[in-house]
Write an enzyme that holds these catalytic residues in place. Sequence first.
Site, PDB file in Angstrom:
ATOM      1  N   TYR A  51       0.854  -1.200   0.000  1.00  0.00           N
ATOM      2  CA  TYR A  51       0.000   0.000   0.000  1.00  0.00           C
ATOM      3  C   TYR A  51       0.881   1.239   0.000  1.00  0.00           C
ATOM      4  O   TYR A  51       1.795   1.347   0.819  1.00  0.00           O
ATOM      5  CB  TYR A  51      -0.913   0.022   1.243  1.00  0.00           C
ATOM      6  CG  TYR A  51      -2.359  -0.109   0.839  1.00  0.00           C
ATOM      7  CD1 TYR A  51      -2.936   0.842   0.000  1.00  0.00           C
ATOM      8  CD2 TYR A  51      -3.135  -1.181   1.257  1.00  0.00           C
ATOM      9  CE1 TYR A  51      -4.252   0.710  -0.415  1.00  0.00           C
ATOM     10  CE2 TYR A  51      -4.448  -1.309   0.845  1.00  0.00           C
ATOM     11  CZ  TYR A  51      -5.001  -0.354   0.005  1.00  0.00           C
ATOM     12  OH  TYR A  51      -6.282  -0.482  -0.413  1.00  0.00           O
ATOM     13  N   GLU A  53      -0.481   4.761  -0.673  1.00  0.00           N
ATOM     14  CA  GLU A  53      -1.288   5.965  -0.953  1.00  0.00           C
ATOM     15  C   GLU A  53      -0.433   7.209  -0.755  1.00  0.00           C
ATOM     16  O   GLU A  53       0.328   7.305   0.206  1.00  0.00           O
ATOM     17  CB  GLU A  53      -2.508   6.010  -0.029  1.00  0.00           C
ATOM     18  CG  GLU A  53      -3.578   5.029  -0.469  1.00  0.00           C
ATOM     19  CD  GLU A  53      -4.773   5.022   0.455  1.00  0.00           C
ATOM     20  OE1 GLU A  53      -4.664   5.483   1.606  1.00  0.00           O
ATOM     21  OE2 GLU A  53      -5.837   4.537   0.023  1.00  0.00           O
ATOM     22  N   ASP A 197      -4.781  13.529 -25.785  1.00  0.00           N
ATOM     23  CA  ASP A 197      -4.912  12.141 -25.341  1.00  0.00           C
ATOM     24  C   ASP A 197      -4.167  11.272 -26.352  1.00  0.00           C
ATOM     25  O   ASP A 197      -4.685  10.988 -27.434  1.00  0.00           O
ATOM     26  CB  ASP A 197      -6.392  11.769 -25.254  1.00  0.00           C
ATOM     27  CG  ASP A 197      -6.604  10.326 -24.810  1.00  0.00           C
ATOM     28  OD1 ASP A 197      -5.646   9.536 -24.865  1.00  0.00           O
ATOM     29  OD2 ASP A 197      -7.746   9.992 -24.428  1.00  0.00           O
ATOM     30  N   THR A 223      -2.170   5.831 -22.374  1.00  0.00           N
ATOM     31  CA  THR A 223      -2.136   4.521 -21.730  1.00  0.00           C
ATOM     32  C   THR A 223      -0.781   3.900 -22.036  1.00  0.00           C
ATOM     33  O   THR A 223      -0.137   4.222 -23.030  1.00  0.00           O
ATOM     34  CB  THR A 223      -3.254   3.599 -22.235  1.00  0.00           C
ATOM     35  OG1 THR A 223      -3.319   3.677 -23.651  1.00  0.00           O
ATOM     36  CG2 THR A 223      -4.587   3.975 -21.641  1.00  0.00           C
ATOM     37  N   LYS A 226      -0.718   0.124 -25.016  1.00  0.00           N
ATOM     38  CA  LYS A 226      -1.066   0.001 -26.442  1.00  0.00           C
ATOM     39  C   LYS A 226       0.239  -0.012 -27.257  1.00  0.00           C
ATOM     40  O   LYS A 226       1.034  -0.916 -27.078  1.00  0.00           O
ATOM     41  CB  LYS A 226      -2.017   1.133 -26.835  1.00  0.00           C
ATOM     42  CG  LYS A 226      -3.363   1.074 -26.070  1.00  0.00           C
ATOM     43  CD  LYS A 226      -4.359   2.078 -26.594  1.00  0.00           C
ATOM     44  CE  LYS A 226      -5.721   1.933 -25.947  1.00  0.00           C
ATOM     45  NZ  LYS A 226      -5.877   2.735 -24.719  1.00  0.00           N
ATOM     46  N   ARG A 232      -0.865  -2.737 -18.485  1.00  0.00           N
ATOM     47  CA  ARG A 232      -2.137  -2.010 -18.561  1.00  0.00           C
ATOM     48  C   ARG A 232      -2.116  -0.852 -17.560  1.00  0.00           C
ATOM     49  O   ARG A 232      -1.849  -1.062 -16.372  1.00  0.00           O
ATOM     50  CB  ARG A 232      -3.252  -3.007 -18.210  1.00  0.00           C
ATOM     51  CG  ARG A 232      -4.646  -2.570 -18.465  1.00  0.00           C
ATOM     52  CD  ARG A 232      -5.530  -3.785 -18.626  1.00  0.00           C
ATOM     53  NE  ARG A 232      -5.246  -4.434 -19.890  1.00  0.00           N
ATOM     54  CZ  ARG A 232      -5.731  -4.027 -21.068  1.00  0.00           C
ATOM     55  NH1 ARG A 232      -6.555  -3.010 -21.135  1.00  0.00           N
ATOM     56  NH2 ARG A 232      -5.395  -4.662 -22.171  1.00  0.00           N
TER      57      ARG A 232
END
Length: 417
Positions: A51, A53, A197, A223, A226, A232
């Site tokens: 974790y 955060e 984008d 992203t 691709k 991902r």
Amino acid sequence: MPWPSVADDPVLEMIVSEEVRQNTTLQLIASENFASPAVMAATGSVLTNKYSEGYPHRRYYGGNMVIDEIEDEARRRVCALFGADHANVQPHAGAIANMAVYQAVLEPGDTVLGMSLDHGGHLTHGSPVNFSGQQYRFVSYGVTASDERIDFEDMAAKAHAEKPKLIVAGATAYPRIIDPNPLREIADEVGALLMFDAAHIAGLIAGGVHPNPVGIADIVTFTTHKTLRGPRGGCVLSSEQYAAAIDKAMFPGIQGGPLEHAIGAKAIAFAEASTPEFSDYAALIVSNAAALAKALAGHGFRLVSGGTDNHLLLIDLRAFDPDLTGKQAQTVLDTAGISLNKNTVPDDPRSPFVTSGIRVGTPSVSTQGMGPDEMGEIAELIARALRGRDDAGVVDSVRADVGGLCSRFCPYPGLGV
Ligand code: DSN
């Protein structure tokens, strides 16, 4: 304490089945790719357990000394790769990256210009079924009816009439280079921010075969899975001016704990994408798309905009066969071992669930090392399967030939056996 036994869990068998599918069928979905073994190893590493955060050196949990190094390294690498001042590598997906930018620079109800989904845009560029179209007042631009390229004149007219706070550039089904310079000019004329984008073309930009919008657009999202060929996930690049607002929007605004196994894998992918071999790969994606376009046109398919200069082709099936829908083509080609997706063509009379088109991309087959000769073979296989779609023998023969082609260019030797 021993782990529970899952040796006979059918999901493990399903994973092997998916390995077999990826190794033995053609992957022509323009937004997919084959991640490297190093990227997959990081994705399946112990980083998944942590974790973290917050951001490096400002976390809400202890034990993040190594995680901080990894996230810092990912940020450094991606800034160097694209020439950016600031990076946020935490978005779980491209949609979340876009959401964070909107939250950082817009108020609900603000006017935004974005490319319409049915002309090649994305759900998060203002579709009425998406949060973007529901929370903000998106006005759509698209492509011209004559050459099916972005209609900059119409975009400028809409920008002057609507005075958007933000112009969103980028697409998911547009086969041409998107030059960021005219977009910047239009944004400057009306005092709008510009977000690019680059989800589909990030790898082409990193490889130096498409213009880099970083430094021209105020903010660039993309992203990592691709054309960039990483795990991902998503990423946002910006100047320092927007860095704090974007970081705050991402966490605590939208996401909780970042996926540090994905961030470690992103760092590896950014290093892979900065090599000369990756530039060769990016050039191969584009030359393969051009070769596939030429070969498909030779079989009677109409290419939207007349061709391609990126990694994808949008095919209007109506010239090949007016009765053939994108939905039918996708189903037949799935049976023949060719994976692609139905897609609307500009001003498509059919619904998005049926469509008159298919979208075809070359990132995966280029990773496999296929070249122009294989693009000719693939075009012939697609044409043969679609022409003979009512004859199971024809579709079976295509499936067998697809298997032969894939066995010569196996993406993951040793997997799925
Ligand atoms: N789903 C992606 C694509 O296929 O283009 C966009 O998010």
